[in-house]
Motif scaffolding. Structure first.
Motif, PDB file in Angstrom:
ATOM      1  N   THR A  18       0.794  -1.227   0.000  1.00  0.00           N
ATOM      2  CA  THR A  18       0.000   0.000   0.000  1.00  0.00           C
ATOM      3  C   THR A  18       0.829   1.281   0.000  1.00  0.00           C
ATOM      4  O   THR A  18       0.595   2.146  -0.844  1.00  0.00           O
ATOM      5  N   GLN A  22       0.582   3.777  -3.128  1.00  0.00           N
ATOM      6  CA  GLN A  22       0.013   5.101  -2.910  1.00  0.00           C
ATOM      7  C   GLN A  22       0.974   6.184  -3.397  1.00  0.00           C
ATOM      8  O   GLN A  22       0.558   7.151  -4.038  1.00  0.00           O
ATOM      9  N   HIS A  44      -4.898   2.733  -3.783  1.00  0.00           N
ATOM     10  CA  HIS A  44      -4.833   3.698  -2.687  1.00  0.00           C
ATOM     11  C   HIS A  44      -5.333   3.121  -1.367  1.00  0.00           C
ATOM     12  O   HIS A  44      -5.074   3.683  -0.313  1.00  0.00           O
ATOM     13  N   GLU A  45      -6.081   2.034  -1.412  1.00  0.00           N
ATOM     14  CA  GLU A  45      -6.765   1.509  -0.225  1.00  0.00           C
ATOM     15  C   GLU A  45      -6.063   0.275   0.340  1.00  0.00           C
ATOM     16  O   GLU A  45      -6.014  -0.774  -0.298  1.00  0.00           O
ATOM     17  N   GLU A  48      -7.887  -3.139   0.445  1.00  0.00           N
ATOM     18  CA  GLU A  48      -8.043  -3.722  -0.890  1.00  0.00           C
ATOM     19  C   GLU A  48      -6.720  -4.280  -1.407  1.00  0.00           C
ATOM     20  O   GLU A  48      -6.671  -5.368  -1.967  1.00  0.00           O
TER      21      GLU A  48
END
Length: 87
Positions: A18, A22, A44-45, A48
């Motif tokens: 992540t 990101q 971005h999450e 997920e």
């Protein structure tokens, strides 16, 4: 729209992608998504992105859209290669 398809290794390391994904997404103006079968993962999450580890050995698609879509898709692919998710 730029799409890169690739298989994940059967065994995926336990690395949190992540922060790196990101940072990559913030660097480019386009929008990216990682698709595994019918599941769409937003880079971005964190919850997920963590789901990628459950799909070892499966085929994924990195889909990017925007003025720098090719660079964005390639950067995400390079990050996954770096951390031994795929080749």
């Amino acid at each position: 729209m730029k799409t890169i398809g690739l298989p994940l290794y059967a065994e995926i390391p336990n690395v949190d992608e992540t922060p790196a994904l990101q940072k990559i997404c913030q660097h480019y103006t386009g929008h990216a998504m990682i698709r595994v079968r019918d599941l769409e993962i937003d880079p971005h999450e964190q919850p997920e992105v963590a789901q990628l580890g459950q799909h070892g050995g499966e085929f994924i698609q990195i889909i990017a859209d925007g003025p720098d879509e090719g660079l964005l898709a390639a950067a995400i692919h390079q990050q996954l290669v770096k951390d031994k998710y795929c080749y």
